[in-house]
Design an enzyme around this catalytic site. Structure first.
Site, mmCIF file in Angstrom:
data_model
loop_
_atom_site.group_PDB
_atom_site.id
_atom_site.type_symbol
_atom_site.label_atom_id
_atom_site.label_comp_id
_atom_site.label_asym_id
_atom_site.label_seq_id
_atom_site.Cartn_x
_atom_site.Cartn_y
_atom_site.Cartn_z
ATOM 1 N N ARG A 119 0.975 -1.284 0.049
ATOM 2 C CA ARG A 119 0.006 -0.110 0.033
ATOM 3 C C ARG A 119 0.844 1.293 0.013
ATOM 4 N NH1 ARG A 119 -5.260 -1.449 2.603
ATOM 5 N NH2 ARG A 119 -5.563 0.820 3.035
ATOM 6 N N TYR A 143 0.456 4.444 -2.370
ATOM 7 C CA TYR A 143 -0.446 5.536 -2.155
ATOM 8 C C TYR A 143 -0.259 6.113 -0.891
ATOM 9 C CZ TYR A 143 -5.304 7.152 -1.510
ATOM 10 O OH TYR A 143 -6.328 8.131 -1.378
ATOM 11 N N GLU A 151 2.569 6.318 1.062
ATOM 12 C CA GLU A 151 3.656 7.408 1.228
ATOM 13 C C GLU A 151 3.585 8.163 0.006
ATOM 14 O OE1 GLU A 151 5.147 7.310 3.897
ATOM 15 O OE2 GLU A 151 6.289 5.622 4.233
ATOM 16 N N ASN A 207 -12.689 7.392 4.858
ATOM 17 C CA ASN A 207 -13.686 6.447 4.008
ATOM 18 C C ASN A 207 -14.917 7.314 3.692
ATOM 19 O OD1 ASN A 207 -11.857 4.697 5.674
ATOM 20 N ND2 ASN A 207 -12.573 3.339 4.109
ATOM 21 N N VAL A 218 -17.704 -0.477 0.920
ATOM 22 C CA VAL A 218 -19.128 -0.531 0.768
ATOM 23 C C VAL A 218 -19.990 -0.609 -0.527
ATOM 24 C CG1 VAL A 218 -20.923 1.591 0.864
ATOM 25 C CG2 VAL A 218 -19.039 1.869 2.525
ATOM 26 N N TYR A 257 -12.860 -9.531 4.686
ATOM 27 C CA TYR A 257 -11.392 -9.826 4.836
ATOM 28 C C TYR A 257 -11.022 -9.699 6.215
ATOM 29 C CZ TYR A 257 -11.498 -9.624 0.010
ATOM 30 O OH TYR A 257 -11.821 -9.954 -1.494
ATOM 31 N N ASP A 316 -11.280 -10.960 10.286
ATOM 32 C CA ASP A 316 -12.236 -11.559 11.099
ATOM 33 C C ASP A 316 -13.544 -10.781 11.233
ATOM 34 O OD1 ASP A 316 -11.594 -9.735 12.935
ATOM 35 O OD2 ASP A 316 -10.621 -10.834 14.344
ATOM 36 N N ARG A 369 -14.108 0.916 10.614
ATOM 37 C CA ARG A 369 -14.027 1.897 9.600
ATOM 38 C C ARG A 369 -14.929 3.154 9.989
ATOM 39 N NH1 ARG A 369 -10.244 -0.494 8.717
ATOM 40 N NH2 ARG A 369 -9.091 -0.958 6.965
#
Length: 309
Positions: free
Chosen positions: A141, A144, A146, A173, A187, A203, A205, A210
């Site tokens: 990731r 994006y 950094e 978000n 979403v 993805y 548990d 968020r």
């Protein structure tokens, strides 16, 4: 009437911002290379006399006489920004460099659309603007995360060294109409799966959290930030403080849609944050802003949109 440039203006957020600015009577130039943006998002604006569409990649310089710049150009979902991570970093860094150069040249004010991803997997909860973050600089990731952190650095150095009037917001978000159904964000994923009665994929548990804000609230925050006094740079968190686990969100979507989808679990992606919630004290104080649209209302609006596409 102000002359306003919106880079990434044909994207999900950019198209809503362009619509707002046109309604306010401004002349809007929408800049986009259509990597994730779409002309469908702005087709309702194409006949507006004060709207101009320019196909352009912000990693290359651009010139226009403008009063304000909203720099939104960059893929924002993991599926898209990891597709070509080098180009993602170039878009964040070179794109911001080029937009700041334009702002300096024409004495324009620029708002930089940064992200809550600059906080990484946060060790502080909720996240205030003075938290420096916990980001993996060499992960999947990082292009994006950094890239956006470096873009903030450029903004502040242009402000200190060249007196460019900059505004930095950190977007948490956001969801709403014109999101791509296949962009991999939670979403849109949950709603499209629920509408098809497919398994809803969580993805990890499902206990990671968020905070979701509706697009109209974000656009209001952006416009208010642009209109603050010149010596106020931010950064300012723009997001909803109501925190939901992924499991709670999936169950709410199934209920609202009236779906018979089952919830299935898959491994958590690399460096996926466990918690994400903004501290919006500064937005309340400096912008007089806080979100007004609750999750259930926003999900209903978005469900209606996805039913029509």
């Amino acid at each position: 009437m102000k002359r306003i440039l919106v880079s990434g203006g044909a994207g999900f957020i950019g198209s809503h911002l362009c619509t707002r600015l046109i309604k306010e009577g401004h002349y809007v130039t929408c800049l986009d290379n259509f990597f994730t943006g779409s002309q469908d998002n702005i087709k309702h604006l194409m006949n507006e006399p004060n709207f101009e569409l320019v196909e352009h990649d912000v990693t290359f310089p651009f010139f226009a006489e403008v009063d304000e710049i909203y720099n939104l150009a960059c893929p924002a979902s993991p599926i898209h920004y990891q597709y070509d991570p080098i180009q993602t970093t170039k878009t964040s860094v070179l794109g911001t460099f080029n937009m700041l150069g334009l702002a300096k040249k024409v004495n324009a004010k620029m708002l930089q659309a940064s992200t809550s991803e600059v906080y990484g997997d946060p060790a502080i909860h909720p996240q205030p603007e003075n938290y420096w973050g916990n980001v993996n600089p060499i992960g999947y990731r990082s292009c994006y995360d950094e890239g956006k952190r470096c873009a903030e650095t450029l903004c502040m150095d242009y402000f200190r060294q060249n007196k460019v009037r900059v505004k930095i917001i950190r977007i948490f978000n956001t969801y709403g109409p014109r999101m791509l159904p296949n962009d991999g964000r939670v979403v849109s994923n949950f709603i499209t799966q629920a509408l098809k009665n497919e398994d809803i994929t969580i993805y990890g548990d499902g206990r990671q959290t968020r905070s979701f804000q509706y697009i109209d609230d974000l656009v209001e925050g952006m416009v208010r930030m642009m209109n603050t006094e010149d010596d106020f740079t931010g950064p300012v968190n723009i997001g909803n403080t109501h925190e939901f686990s992924m499991l709670e969100l999936a169950e709410k979507v199934i209920q609202l849609v009236g779906s018979v989808s089952k919830i299935v679990f898959k491994p958590l992606p690399h460096d996926d944050p466990r918690q994400r919630q903004p501290d919006i004290t500064l937005a309340k104080e400096k912008l007089g802003w806080q979100p007004t649209i609750e999750l259930e209302e926003g999900l209903l609006r978005m469900t209606e949109y996805f039913k029509q596409i």
